[in-house]
Design an enzyme around this catalytic site. Structure first.
Site, PDB file in Angstrom:
ATOM      1  CE  LYS A   1      -3.815   2.142   2.603  1.00 39.53           C
ATOM      2  NZ  LYS A   1      -4.739   1.999   3.748  1.00 39.53           N
TER       3      LYS A   1
ATOM      4  CB  SER B   1      -7.891   3.746   2.553  1.00 39.51           C
ATOM      5  OG  SER B   1      -7.116   3.163   3.592  1.00 39.51           O
TER       6      SER B   1
ATOM      7  CB  SER C   1      -8.323   0.771   5.232  1.00 41.50           C
ATOM      8  OG  SER C   1      -9.034   1.977   5.371  1.00 41.50           O
TER       9      SER C   1
END
Length: 508
Positions: A96, A171, A195
């Site tokens: 990420k 996210s 997320s």
């Protein structure tokens, strides 16, 4: 670099901000007193701070064009290879884009950080490389990770591989999309309100938010110290367990950690759940206005199917679960405004490693480019600062105090049940808002799905998305929640479900 002496005008402005009534003579006196202390700051520059190690060579890589980036899920591509042997040998892993990878750009989903390049490897990066994994790039994430959907990143929406008109969830949007599409074997996500689990649910892959503090957050851009988690996403439970074994354990640099025992998570995957008691939490279903009935039915059927593997499955009630999202809002937004925004991503008053290059870059950028924050970040800043100014942190404090009651409510259930089950998200993947959608739609679509996930960021219990089956062509996710420190039991139940139904996720 010498520290500049503050001017009288600068000190006057600071004094006014703190409601201090000081004359110019007073300010001149304080200016002289301050000069002596500034020598300490100059000395700090000379001592030299320790940094996180960067062991393996790498090139910066490149930003892929649209032909290489079908789902707009890649922020950056590279190839960083570590040890030639290890448990992750042959595995391709994407990070990420809030995880520091030295020499490779890191944007954290935000235009204000475009061009920033870290000079350190996050602890989990070093562990992945030591275990033989190849890090192949950075996955797009939402603007400062403040969205449970996939439409707020400055690089544009991340598209769901199952339906290009739908959100991947966020996210960790790009992380889940790339795993689902088969472009990587595994991904690292981060989770403050769901997320990891939300995009895993909407993309139909496995994603684990580990117990709070099991995996070090060192070298990862935070949101709020008491809810930050990082963990694995993969197409099989085995790969989730494998990656967790590699990245888990104290590093001595993260105050979120408290010495949790790292277990052999792969050994827990025995293919059955004999003598495991499962509680289906009824408050996790039937959320008014957002629950989809097919999601409720698929998850209930999935939970009861575990009886075929030896589990005892019963429906239970935890009324306080319905308050979890309110408690999260009660302190999460004010907390992130204080730490992530006003504190330039790192804040203060905690021991551990500070990523000072990132702190400085963000601090400078937010003062000159704040208009480029996403709508979700702007809304969080406005509300968080309003609550702090009007109520002096009182509701942040109440939220943290009430969070202990929420944890106890779940722990009371865990006296009788080994895991709890509910839908990961009340609904399937939603349509991506149009580029000209009103602010209200952009923000509401970013947070409408966190009701079941956010409470476990507050309490720290391990929680995992397990893909069940598709409905109307879209994945449905079941969330398995375990006792604090019992990530192995969560993985065992997930693996039993995978074994019963053959739910190894195929590449799209």
């Amino acid at each position: 670099m010498s520290i500049k002496r503050p001017t009288i005008e600068q000190l006057k402005k600071i004094a006014e901000g703190f409601n201090l009534n000081l004359t110019n003579n007073d300010l001149a006196s304080y200016q002289k007193l301050i000069e002596g202390t500034l020598e300490s700051y100059n000395r700090l520059n000379q001592i030299g701070e320790p940094s996180l190690p960067v062991k393996y060579p790498r090139t910066s890589g490149y930003r892929p064009n649209s032909e290489e980036n079908l789902y707009n899920a890649w922020y950056w591509k590279t190839s960083v290879k570590g040890n030639s042997i290890g448990n992750l040998a042959g595995k391709k892993i994407v990070l990420k884009d809030n995880v520091s990878l030295a020499g490779v750009p890191m944007m954290n989903g935000s235009a204000i950080l475009e061009g920033f390049v870290p000079d350190e490897d996050a602890t989990i990066v070093s562990r992945i490389l030591e275990a033989g994994g190849e890090i192949v790039g950075k996955a797009v994430c939402e603007d400062f990770c403040l969205s449970g959907a996939s439409h707020t990143s400055a690089t544009g929406p991340v598209l769901n591989p199952h339906d290009l008109t739908r959100s991947t969830g966020g996210s960790s949007s790009g992380s889940a999309a790339l795993v689902a599409a088969g472009e990587v074997d595994m991904a690292i996500g981060a989770d403050q309100g769901g997320s990891i689990r939300i995009p895993s649910s909407w993309c139909g892959v496995y994603g684990l938010k580990p117990t709070f503090g099991l995996v070090p957050y060192t070298g990862i851009a935070p949101i709020e110290m008491t809810i930050d988690h990082t963990g694995p996403i993969a197409r099989t439970v085995e790969d989730v367990a494998l990656l967790l074994e590699v990245i888990a354990g104290d590093d001595g640099l993260d105050p979120r950690q408290s010495g949790l025992k790292v277990k052999s998570y792969l050994d827990s995957l025995v293919g059955n759940v004999r003598n495991i008691k499962i509680g289906i939490v009824k408050e996790g279903f039937e959320w008014e206005g957002i629950s989809e009935e097919d999601v409720n039915q698929v998850v209930r059927d999935a939970a009861y199917s575990l009886e075929n593997s030896g589990a005892i499955v019963e429906e239970i009630s935890i009324p306080m679960h319905r308050d979890g999202v309110h408690i999260w809002n009660g302190f999460g937004i004010e907390g992130l405004t204080s730490l992530m925004v006003k504190g330039n991503s790192m804040g203060s008053n905690w021991k551990g490693h500070y990523s000072t290059k990132f702190l400085d870059a963000f601090g400078k950028a937010r003062k000159t480019r704040a208009d480029e924050f996403s709508e979700t970040t702007k809304m969080s800043i406005l509300l968080g600062q309003y609550m702090n100014e009007q109520y002096n942190g009182k509701y942040y404090a109440i939220g943290q105090n009430v969070a202990r009651k929420l944890k106890q409510a779940y722990d009371n259930a865990f006296k009788s049940y080994d895991v709890l089950i509910m839908p990961t998200t009340p609904m399937k993947a939603q349509k991506i808002p149009s580029p000209d959608a009103p602010i209200e739609e952009i923000v509401n679509k970013a947070f409408e799905m966190i009701n079941n996930t956010a409470p476990f960021n507050i309490t720290g219990h391990p929680a995992m998305n397990v893909p069940c089956e598709k409905s109307e062509g879209l994945p449905v996710g079941m969330m398995i929640v375990g006792r604090v420190g019992e990530d192995d039991i969560v993985l065992r139940v997930a693996h039993a479900f995978q074994t019963i139904h053959g739910r190894v996720v195929n590449k799209l």
